[in-house]
Design a protein around this motif. Sequence first.
Motif, PDB file in Angstrom:
ATOM      1  N   ILE A 289      12.845   0.887  -7.960  1.00 21.51           N
ATOM      2  CA  ILE A 289      11.408   0.570  -8.037  1.00 21.51           C
ATOM      3  C   ILE A 289      11.070  -0.259  -6.805  1.00 21.51           C
ATOM      4  N   PHE A 290      10.053   0.183  -6.065  1.00 27.95           N
ATOM      5  CA  PHE A 290       9.756  -0.499  -4.806  1.00 27.95           C
ATOM      6  C   PHE A 290       8.697  -1.567  -4.926  1.00 27.95           C
ATOM      7  N   LYS A 291       9.098  -2.768  -4.566  1.00 26.42           N
ATOM      8  CA  LYS A 291       8.147  -3.871  -4.412  1.00 26.42           C
ATOM      9  C   LYS A 291       8.708  -4.836  -3.371  1.00 26.42           C
ATOM     10  N   PRO A 292       7.850  -5.625  -2.740  1.00 28.90           N
ATOM     11  CA  PRO A 292       8.345  -6.546  -1.717  1.00 28.90           C
ATOM     12  C   PRO A 292       9.371  -7.524  -2.290  1.00 28.90           C
ATOM     13  N   LEU A 293      10.417  -7.787  -1.502  1.00 31.05           N
ATOM     14  CA  LEU A 293      11.444  -8.760  -1.902  1.00 31.05           C
ATOM     15  C   LEU A 293      11.202 -10.115  -1.245  1.00 31.05           C
ATOM     16  N   VAL A 294      10.271 -10.144  -0.306  1.00 33.77           N
ATOM     17  CA  VAL A 294       9.857 -11.389   0.346  1.00 33.77           C
ATOM     18  C   VAL A 294       8.331 -11.354   0.444  1.00 33.77           C
ATOM     19  N   THR A 295       7.741 -12.475   0.834  1.00 33.89           N
ATOM     20  CA  THR A 295       6.276 -12.511   0.962  1.00 33.89           C
ATOM     21  C   THR A 295       5.891 -12.710   2.420  1.00 33.89           C
ATOM     22  N   ASN A 296       5.060 -11.823   2.887  1.00 32.40           N
ATOM     23  CA  ASN A 296       4.558 -11.912   4.258  1.00 32.40           C
ATOM     24  C   ASN A 296       3.308 -12.783   4.260  1.00 32.40           C
ATOM     25  N   PRO A 297       3.330 -13.899   4.994  1.00 31.84           N
ATOM     26  CA  PRO A 297       2.153 -14.776   4.981  1.00 31.84           C
ATOM     27  C   PRO A 297       0.917 -14.136   5.617  1.00 31.84           C
ATOM     28  N   ALA A 298       1.117 -13.160   6.500  1.00 29.20           N
ATOM     29  CA  ALA A 298      -0.042 -12.574   7.211  1.00 29.20           C
ATOM     30  C   ALA A 298       0.125 -11.070   7.364  1.00 29.20           C
ATOM     31  N   PRO A 299       0.078 -10.322   6.231  1.00 27.61           N
ATOM     32  CA  PRO A 299       0.327  -8.879   6.360  1.00 27.61           C
ATOM     33  C   PRO A 299      -0.785  -8.148   7.110  1.00 27.61           C
ATOM     34  N   THR A 300      -0.383  -7.298   8.039  1.00 26.28           N
ATOM     35  CA  THR A 300      -1.348  -6.403   8.688  1.00 26.28           C
ATOM     36  C   THR A 300      -0.743  -5.010   8.617  1.00 26.28           C
ATOM     37  N   ASP A 301      -1.532  -4.049   8.226  1.00 24.86           N
ATOM     38  CA  ASP A 301      -1.013  -2.701   8.093  1.00 24.86           C
ATOM     39  C   ASP A 301      -1.617  -1.780   9.128  1.00 24.86           C
ATOM     40  N   LEU A 302      -0.774  -0.901   9.653  1.00 29.68           N
ATOM     41  CA  LEU A 302      -1.230   0.097  10.618  1.00 29.68           C
ATOM     42  C   LEU A 302      -1.975   1.214   9.890  1.00 29.68           C
ATOM     43  N   PRO A 303      -2.560   2.163  10.628  1.00 21.80           N
ATOM     44  CA  PRO A 303      -3.249   3.278   9.971  1.00 21.80           C
ATOM     45  C   PRO A 303      -2.329   4.011   8.983  1.00 21.80           C
ATOM     46  N   GLN A 304      -2.917   4.572   7.957  1.00 18.81           N
ATOM     47  CA  GLN A 304      -2.144   5.275   6.933  1.00 18.81           C
ATOM     48  C   GLN A 304      -1.776   6.681   7.394  1.00 18.81           C
ATOM     49  N   PHE A 305      -0.577   7.115   7.080  1.00 23.77           N
ATOM     50  CA  PHE A 305      -0.114   8.464   7.373  1.00 23.77           C
ATOM     51  C   PHE A 305       0.215   9.167   6.060  1.00 23.77           C
ATOM     52  N   HIS A 306       0.458  10.475   6.154  1.00 27.03           N
ATOM     53  CA  HIS A 306       0.850  11.205   4.944  1.00 27.03           C
ATOM     54  C   HIS A 306       2.137  10.645   4.363  1.00 27.03           C
ATOM     55  N   SER A 307       2.897   9.948   5.195  1.00 25.66           N
ATOM     56  CA  SER A 307       4.183   9.421   4.788  1.00 25.66           C
ATOM     57  C   SER A 307       4.113   7.958   4.353  1.00 25.66           C
ATOM     58  N   SER A 308       2.936   7.366   4.233  1.00 26.42           N
ATOM     59  CA  SER A 308       2.838   5.935   3.906  1.00 26.42           C
ATOM     60  C   SER A 308       3.152   5.669   2.433  1.00 26.42           C
ATOM     61  N   LEU A 309       3.775   4.530   2.176  1.00 26.90           N
ATOM     62  CA  LEU A 309       4.174   4.131   0.815  1.00 26.90           C
ATOM     63  C   LEU A 309       3.372   2.895   0.406  1.00 26.90           C
ATOM     64  N   ASP A 310       2.750   2.949  -0.773  1.00 26.15           N
ATOM     65  CA  ASP A 310       1.960   1.813  -1.261  1.00 26.15           C
ATOM     66  C   ASP A 310       2.894   0.831  -1.982  1.00 26.15           C
ATOM     67  N   ARG A 311       3.102  -0.332  -1.368  1.00 28.78           N
ATOM     68  CA  ARG A 311       4.091  -1.267  -1.922  1.00 28.78           C
ATOM     69  C   ARG A 311       3.532  -2.115  -3.063  1.00 28.78           C
ATOM     70  N   THR A 312       2.251  -1.910  -3.404  1.00 33.39           N
ATOM     71  CA  THR A 312       1.655  -2.714  -4.477  1.00 33.39           C
ATOM     72  C   THR A 312       1.779  -2.022  -5.839  1.00 33.39           C
ATOM     73  N   LYS A 313       2.333  -0.823  -5.884  1.00 37.18           N
ATOM     74  CA  LYS A 313       2.236  -0.029  -7.120  1.00 37.18           C
ATOM     75  C   LYS A 313       3.539   0.127  -7.899  1.00 37.18           C
ATOM     76  N   ASN A 314       4.595  -0.612  -7.549  1.00 41.30           N
ATOM     77  CA  ASN A 314       5.885  -0.516  -8.258  1.00 41.30           C
ATOM     78  C   ASN A 314       6.343   0.942  -8.415  1.00 41.30           C
ATOM     79  N   ILE A 315       6.359   1.656  -7.310  1.00 38.92           N
ATOM     80  CA  ILE A 315       6.665   3.090  -7.334  1.00 38.92           C
ATOM     81  C   ILE A 315       8.154   3.338  -7.539  1.00 38.92           C
ATOM     82  N   LYS A 316       8.469   4.322  -8.423  1.00 37.09           N
ATOM     83  CA  LYS A 316       9.874   4.754  -8.540  1.00 37.09           C
ATOM     84  C   LYS A 316      10.134   5.707  -7.375  1.00 37.09           C
TER      85      LYS A 316
END
Length: 346
Positions: A289-316
């Motif tokens: 199950i994917f979720k962050p194991l550390v906390t990024n104080p200043a997250p910035t995300d690049l443009p989304q691709f077809h291959s992007s994974l949403d780390r907020t959704k506890n994905i299997k």
Amino acid sequence: MLPQARAPHPGEIAIIDLADIDSPDPAKRARLAEEVAKASREVGFFYIVNHGIPAASVGRMFQSAEEFFSLPADDKNAVSISRSKLFRGYIPPNHIGVDQKLKANLQEAFQIHLDLPADDPDVAAGKPMHGPNPWPAAMPSLKPDMTAYQGQLWSLGQRMLPLFALGLGLPEDAFSPYFTKPMIMLRILHYPPQAPDDSTESIGTRAHTDTGVFTILAQDTVGGLEILTKGGDWMTVPPIPDSYVVNIGEMMKAWSDAIFSSTPHRVVNRYGLERYSVPFFVNPDYDTIFKPLVTNPAPTDLPQFHSSLDRTKNIKIGEWMVDLYSRIYPSPYKTAAAEKPLAAAQ
Ligand SMILES: O=C(O)CCC(=O)C(=O)O
Ligand SMILES: [Fe+2]
């Protein structure tokens, strides 16, 4: 016209010497981990040297790739990925998966995962992604050569995982529990050259991010790999003898809460020669199950691709990979999600 790319400035892509990777001295391992973390944060791509994989093993893989892709089309299609429910086998040039929004790649490929026998409990239970590899009858040496190389690269991958963990301030063995029966993948790839005035929409590999934890890529001397820099321009990753190119994938980006950069990249073979490459993808267990194991104080995300994974959704992660693979490959295995084109497809 082909899209343009600039050369890197000296030192822009770090060359990391892995000599201290197994050092008994924790300070040396920590120093190496910080080098890896810096490159993973700033560029998402780096070279490794002194990695311990014999040049002869790498050379044999390039010979195997040349030999396999020179086989008659019928022999290659006998192991077509379109016959495999496990996303393994031969992918012809210009294939289009389910998602018609994605541009075709000029590359042709052959790919394997962990080879699991029919009596493995997960295989017997019909778990997706788990099972045996298909092998071409016309080239008996491919099975022993690719299997041996995959074993060597998986060992290297396991030696590198602690560096990423340490670089994030985690215990060195933080990632071990996620790699008990990993969905590792080894590919051999072939790219025809493209003339500078080529007007087709397609390039060798369309822009994407890698989906896995990280990738260990052997490229030949031709060149063609290009990355999208944080400054927004495309930059070549020139071949360096006896090195591998390592890059962060979506899963490591998710674990690191985007402290590490899963950098978009593509392949444009503008060099007039046939190009071969051999990427190895470090992917974890299906049930992770994917979720962050550390906390990024200043997250910035690049443009989304077809291959992007949403780390907020506890994905299997296994289910996510099956959805993505059945979208991008000509596979008989189609999930409901894969039938729907992605809004973010590029
Ligand atoms: O062929 C290469 O150099 C890179 C291929 C690649 O980006 C991939 O297979 O994910
Ligand atoms: Fe890639």
